[in-house]
Design a protein around this motif. Structure first.
Motif, PDB file in Angstrom:
ATOM      1  N   PRO A 193       1.063  -1.246   0.169  1.00  0.00           N
ATOM      2  CA  PRO A 193      -0.020  -0.106  -0.055  1.00  0.00           C
ATOM      3  C   PRO A 193       0.898   1.303  -0.043  1.00  0.00           C
ATOM      4  N   LEU A 232       3.955   1.819  -1.295  1.00  0.00           N
ATOM      5  CA  LEU A 232       4.602   1.881  -2.646  1.00  0.00           C
ATOM      6  C   LEU A 232       3.525   2.401  -3.544  1.00  0.00           C
ATOM      7  N   LYS A 233       2.391   1.797  -3.514  1.00  0.00           N
ATOM      8  CA  LYS A 233       1.436   2.179  -4.369  1.00  0.00           C
ATOM      9  C   LYS A 233       0.852   3.800  -4.116  1.00  0.00           C
ATOM     10  N   LEU A 277       3.749   6.001  -5.543  1.00  0.00           N
ATOM     11  CA  LEU A 277       3.779   6.116  -7.184  1.00  0.00           C
ATOM     12  C   LEU A 277       2.364   6.642  -7.619  1.00  0.00           C
ATOM     13  N   SER A 278       1.390   6.703  -6.932  1.00  0.00           N
ATOM     14  CA  SER A 278       0.211   6.896  -7.524  1.00  0.00           C
ATOM     15  C   SER A 278       0.102   8.635  -7.399  1.00  0.00           C
TER      16      SER A 278
END
Lengths: 297, 589
Positions: free
Chosen positions: B405, B407-408, B411-412
Motif C-alpha cells: 500500500p 508503494l502504491k 507511485l500514485s
C-alpha cells in the motif's frame, strides 16, 4: 508410532497447502477420487500424476495471488483478505500472477537438478513441526492416496514447475507465522494471511539462520548444501522484487507479435507514466546549468 | 591464425578491437549474445520487454528469447545485472563519463591521500592516464549534459549543501555539476518538442529527451547508427571497428561474430613460458576454434574469472575473481509536490562527487523499474520488519522496502513527482567479494560462476562511506523541496562492476601487470572493467575502463607487433564521423 507419523504427515501436507487445496472445502479434488476403493474399481480414474498436477497448479496460482497483492493491492478478494483493499486496480488486474507463474515455470533458469530435490524435500522431508494445527477432517486412507500421488509425480520425469516449491515455501512460512492459516478462504495458507503476517513470513525467509534453510540443507549432499541456503536467501528478495516489477510493468497487455500494447497498463495509469503512450522525445530541455556547454581542465 | 582475438563486445572489448584494427591488425571480436543490428526491428521502449532479466531483449542470455536466460549463483539477496549482446551493459547504461578520482592512482599527494583504498591503487599516475581519458572523451564524444527538470531539481538541492560547482573534467574536491556524458547534446528540434513528426533525423539531432536510455538508444529516428544520441559501444566503437578501413589509414575492419560463447582460452608452454594460443567458442551446438598471437579477455567482471577457471589457467596468488568492487549502491528518493521531470531525458545528467567518500547522481526511472528499485532491500519492509538493519537518519522512518500500500501511494502521487538519487560508495577492494565456480550444475557453456558479496561485512571505510553519502543524498533531496524522503538500503545491485581481475603493482594481490597483460599467461590481456585496480573512488567506470583498454591496446601493439604508440602522437577520429555512417549504410547496418 504409525499414528504419530500419519498425524505429522497430515500436518505437513496441510502446512504446504496441498492437503487443503486437494480436499479442503473448495479444494480441487473430489474426495472420492482419493478413496482407494475407487482406484481399484474405476479404470477411467486418471493416474496419480494427472490427479495431483491440477491441485499443485491451482495451489501455486492461489499462493501467487497472495504474493502479488502483497506487492500491489487492488479491489480484489485477496487484497481484502490481506486487510489492505484499494479502490484502484492492483496486481490482479495488472496480470501480475500470470507474470510471476510464467516467469517461475518457464524462464527462471533454475536447474531441474535443484528444483526437484527442493520440491521433494518440501513434500517428504519437513514433517515434524511441533505446531498444533486445527484439524482438517481427512481420513488416513485419503492422506495415503494423496501422498502416493505426490510421490509418483515427483518421481516422474516431468520437470517440476518452479512455482510449486516456491508456493510450498511461502505456505510453510505462512503456517509458521499463523497456524490458523491452514483453513479459511482461498486455497492457500499464504493467501489467508494479513499484510503484516505476510511480512512476517518474508522475515523468516530472509533470516540468514532460518530453520528452514537448515532443514532443507539436510537433504542435499555437499557441496550443494551452502548453495541451497544461499539460493533461498536470494529467492526471498527476488520474489518481492519480481512481484512489484510485474505489477507495475506492461507484460499482461503487451502484444508480442505486433510489439504494441493492447491497452494501457495498470501501472502506467496508477503512476501517470507517459499519458499518451510511447514517445520519440519530450520537450523537457531547459538549457545548460549556468549556461556552460563544455568544461576543460 | 589471427593477430588478436577479443572475447566480448561489451564496454571494453570493442575499444581494444577498434584501436588495433586502426593499426591494421587482423582482429576477431567474439560476442556471446545477439547482434541487435537493427534495433527498430527488435527493440521497443517497454520495461518488461526490454529489461526483464529473464526474458527481456536486454538480458544475460542467448539471442533466442524463448530460451531461458543463463543462470548464475548468487548466495545472497542480490542482483548482478549482466547483459549479453553487442554493446554489453553499455546498451542500457546512461552514458555517464566522469573520470576516476586522482586519489586512486599511484603517486597521488593530495591532502586527502590517506582517505582512499591506499592498498589497491592503480600502478601508475593520474597524469599518465589523462591522455587516454582525453582520447576516449574525444572519440565518443563526451559532452556536458543538457539540463531537464530532474536535473534542475537535483541542482536546487545540491545548491543547499555548501559545495562549489565543478567546471573541470578532473575532480579535485567535493563538488556538483552536470554529468559529462557520452550523449550527443540536443540539436534542432530535439528536446524542444514531443511531436514525433518533428523528431526525425536530421531535423532532430542528439538526445531527444525520450527517457529510454535503459531500454537501449535508437534515437533520433532515422539517424545512422553511429549518430544515435547515446554512445553505447554498439553505437560508437563497434561501428568504428567494422569500418576501420574508411577512417584509419591502413586500417583493417574487425571481424565480428555474435552468438559466439567462448568456453575456453588455450595456452601452452612456449620457450618454457605459458602463453595463450587461441580460444574455443560455441555457436549453437557447434564448437569452433581459432588461434591468435594475442588473446584479450573482455567478458566482464563475472565472466572473465569464470572463463579463466573453466580454461584451467593457473591462479598462483588466488586473486582471479577476487577484489570485486560494486560501489555498494544505495537508493534514496524524494516525493515532491512539484513536477520533477522524472523519467524524461537522459537516465542521469546531474552528479555530485565527494572524494574520498563516493558520489551521488540523479536517476530517472519508469514505473516498473521504480517499483523494483523501491523493493530491493537488505532492511526488510518499512513498518514491518528490519532484517537486523533499518538505519535511521535524515530520511523518513527506518530504511527498508517501500512496499504494498505504501508503494502504491507513493507511485500514485505521480511518477513525475519523484526524484531518485543513486548513492555511490567509494568501496574497498576486498578479497572476500569474489567470483568462484559454482557447485550447481553447469550450463551448456560450462560450470557457472558464483558471485559472493558479503555486504554486511565490508570494511569499516566502505560502510562509513555509504552511510555518509546516503545522508548527503537525503539532505540534497530535502534541500530540493522533497516533502518525504525514503532510504531503501539496497541489497547488492551490481551494476557498476570493477576489479575482479585487477591490475596492480604487487604480485601478491593482482592478476594483471601494469601493462594490462596477465601475470600467469603471456599473450593474454584483460581489456575491460575487471582489469581496473579498484572502484575508482566512485565515478561510473566506463570512461576509465575504456581509457585503460586504450592504453592496453597500445601495449599489445608495442610488445607483440613491434609498433609505436599513437595516443600521444596523433588525434582521434570522432565516432560520429560521416565516413563511418556512409560505410555502415553500404554494409546494411
Amino acid at each position: 508410532m504409525a499414528r504419530a507419523g500419519t498425524l505429522s504427515r497430515r500436518a505437513f501436507l496441510a502446512r504446504v497447502g496441498i492437503l487443503g487445496a486437494a480436499v479442503g472445502s473448495g479444494g480441487v479434488l473430489a474426495r472420492s477420487l482419493l478413496a482407494p476403493a475407487d482406484a481399484a474399481t474405476n479404470p477411467l480414474l486418471p493416474p496419480a500424476v494427472d490427479l495431483i498436477r491440477p491441485v499443485l497448479a491451482e495451489l501455486a496460482r492461489d499462493t501467487m495471488n497472495g504474493l502479488t497483492v502483497f506487492a500491489m493491492p487492488g479491489p480484489d478478494a485477496y487484497s481484502r483478505t490481506q486487510g489492505t483493499p484499494s479502490r484502484t486496480p492492483g496486481a490482479i488486474e495488472a496480470g501480475a500472477t500470470d507474470f510471476i507463474i510464467n516467469s517461475l515455470d518457464n524462464f527462471v533458469p533454475f536447474p531441474d537438478e535443484l528444483a526437484q530435490p527442493i520440491g521433494a524435500a518440501l513434500v517428504t522431508g519437513l514433517a515434524d513441526s511441533g505446531i498444533e494445527l486445527p484439524g482438517l477432517d481427512v481420513l488416513p486412507v485419503q492422506l495415503h492416496s494423496l501422498d502416493k500421488a505426490l510421490a509418483a509425480y515427483l518421481e516422474s520425469d516431468e520437470a517440476l514447475p518452479l512455482s510449486f516449491p516456491i508456493a510450498g515455501l511461502l505456505n510453510l512460512m505462512a503456517t509458521q507465522v499463523n497456524p490458523l492459516a491452514v483453513n479459511g478462504p482461498h486455497l492457500s495458507p499464504f493467501a489467508r494471511l494479513s499484510y503484516a503476517e505476510k511480512a512476517q513470513a518474508f522475515e523468516l525467509i530472509e533470516k540468514t539462520d532460518a530453520d528452514l534453510v537448515a532443514l532443507l540443507d539436510v537433504h542435499f549432499p555437499e557441496p550443494l548444501k551452502d548453495s541451497v541456503s544461499g539460493l533461498l536467501k536470494f529467492v526471498g528478495g527476488a520474489l518481492i522484487e519480481f512481484a512489484t516489477f510485474g505489477a507495475y510493468g506492461e507484460s499482461a497487455v503487451y502484444d508480442k507479435v505486433r510489439r504494441t500494447l493492447r491497452k494501457r497498463p495498470v501501472g502506467w495509469t496508477a503512476t501517470g507514466y507517459q499519458p499518451d503512450g510511447p514517445v520519440e522525445g519530450w520537450d523537457d530541455f531547459i538549457g545548460y546549468y549556468q549556461g556552460r556547454q563544455e568544461v576543460h581542465d | 591464425m589471427r593477430d588478436v582475438i577479443v572475447i566480448g563486445a561489451g564496454g571494453g572489448g570493442p575499444v581494444v578491437a577498434k584501436e588495433l584494427a586502426a593499426q591494421g591488425l587482423d582482429v576477431l571480436l567474439l560476442e556471446a549474445g545477439p547482434r541487435n543490428a537493427h534495433p527498430r526491428e527488435n527493440w521497443t521502449t517497454y520495461e518488461d520487454d526490454a529489461n526483464n532479466p529473464l526474458t527481456g531483449y536486454l538480458r544475460w542470455g542467448p539471442s533466442d528469447r524463448s530460451k531461458p536466460a543463463w543462470y548464475r549463483e548468487w548466495p545472497q539477496n542480490s542482483f548482478v545485472w549482466q547483459l549479453s549482446g553487442v554493446g554489453g551493459t553499455t546498451q542500457h547504461f546512461y552514458g555517464n563519463y566522469p573520470r576516476a578520482y586522482p586519489g586512486v592512482f599511484e603517486g597521488y599527494d593530495g591532502a586527502d591521500k590517506s582517505g582512499y583504498d591506499v592498498d589497491h591503487r592503480f600502478p601508475f599516475t593520474y597524469g599518465e592516464m589523462v591522455p587516454y581519458f582525453e582520447w576516449v572523451e574525444a572519440t565518443m564524444p563526451v559532452m556536458t549534459a543538457a539540463m531537464g527538470h530532474k536535473e534542475q531539481t537535483f541542482f536546487r538541492g545540491a545548491e543547499t549543501l555548501g559545495l562549489p560547482v565543478q567546471t573541470t573534467k578532473t575532480t579535485h574536491h567535493p563538488a556538483y555539476r552536470p554529468q559529462e556524458n557520452a550523449i550527443l547534446q540536443p540539436g534542432g528540434t530535439a528536446g524542444k518538442t514531443a511531436d514525433p513528426k518533428l523528431l526525425n533525423h536530421p531535423q532532430a539531432t542528439g538526445c531527444t529527451f525520450c527517457g529510454y536510455c535503459f531500454q537501449g538508444c535508437m534515437r533520433p529516428k532515422g539517424a545512422p547508427r553511429n549518430q544515435f544520441a547515446k554512445r553505447s559501444t554498439d553505437n560508437s566503437y563497434v561501428p568504428m571497428a567494422l569500418t576501420a578501413d574508411v577512417w584509419a589509414r591502413g586500417g583493417k575492419p574487425v571481424t565480428l561474430v555474435a552468438d559466439a560463447f567462448v568456453t575456453r582460452v588455450h595456452a601452452e608452454k612456449k620457450h618454457g613460458v605459458l602463453t595463450a594460443t587461441g580460444v574455443t567458442w560455441r555457436s549453437g551446438d557447434v564448437e569452433h576454434r581459432e588461434d591468435a598471437k594475442v588473446v584479450v579477455m573482455s567478458g566482464g567482471c563475472t565472466e572473465n574469472p569464470r572463463l579463466w577457471m573453466n580454461s584451467g589457467l593457473p591462479n598462483p596468488n588466488g586473486w582471479v575473481g577476487r577484489g570485486y568492487t560494486d560501489h555498494f549502491f544505495d537508493w534514496v528518493f524524494g516525493v515532491f509536490d512539484d513536477y520533477t521531470g522524472n523519467p524524461k531525458g537522459v537516465g542521469s545528467s546531474a552528479r555530485l562527487d565527494y572524494p574520498p567518500y563516493g558520489g551521488l547522481e540523479n536517476v530517472g526511472l519508469p514505473p516498473a523499474l521504480a517499483a523494483f528499485a523501491g523493493t530491493l532491500s537488505d532492511s526488510g519492509i518499512r513498518g514491518q520488519y528490519k532484517n537486523g538493519r533499518g538505519q535511521t537518519g535524515p530520511w523518513d522512518g527506518p530504511a527498508g522496502r517501500v512496499m504494498g500500500p505504501e508503494l502504491k501511494e507513493v507511485l500514485s502521487h505521480g511518477i513525475d513527482h519523484l526524484l531518485s538519487v543513486l548513492v555511490i560508495t567509494d568501496d574497498d577492494v576486498e578479497a572476500q567479494n569474489r567470483v568462484t565456480l559454482s557447485a550447481l550444475p553447469a550450463d551448456e557453456n560450462g560450470p557457472i560462476p558464483k558471485v559472493a558479496f558479503k555486504q554486511r561485512q565490508r570494511t569499516a571505510r566502505t560502510l562509513r562511506n555509504r552511510e555518509f553519502m546516503a545522508r548527503k543524498a537525503a539532505e540534497l533531496l530535502r534541500g530540493a523541496g522533497a516533502k518525504k524522503v525514503y532510504r531503501i538500503d539496497w541489497a547488492p545491485l551490481i551494476l557498476h562492476v570493477q576489479s575482479s581481475m585487477r591490475m596492480g603493482s604487487s604480485e601478491r594481490n593482482s592478476v594483471v601487470d601494469p601493462t594490462g597483460e596477465t601475470r600467469a599467461v603471456k599473450g593474454l590481456f584483460i581489456g575491460d572493467n575487471s582489469a581496473l585496480s579498484n572502484g575508482l573512488g566512485g565515478p561510473n567506470p566506463t570512461l576509465t575502463s575504456q581509457a585503460l583498454a586504450t592504453r592496453t591496446a597500445e601495449n599489445i601493439f608495442k610488445t607483440y607487433f613491434g609498433g609505436d604508440p599513437w595516443v600521444r602522437s596523433s588525434a582521434p577520429v570522432v565516432s560520429t564521423d560521416p565516413r563511418i555512417s556512409v560505410r555502415l549504410g553500404q554494409l546494411g547496418l
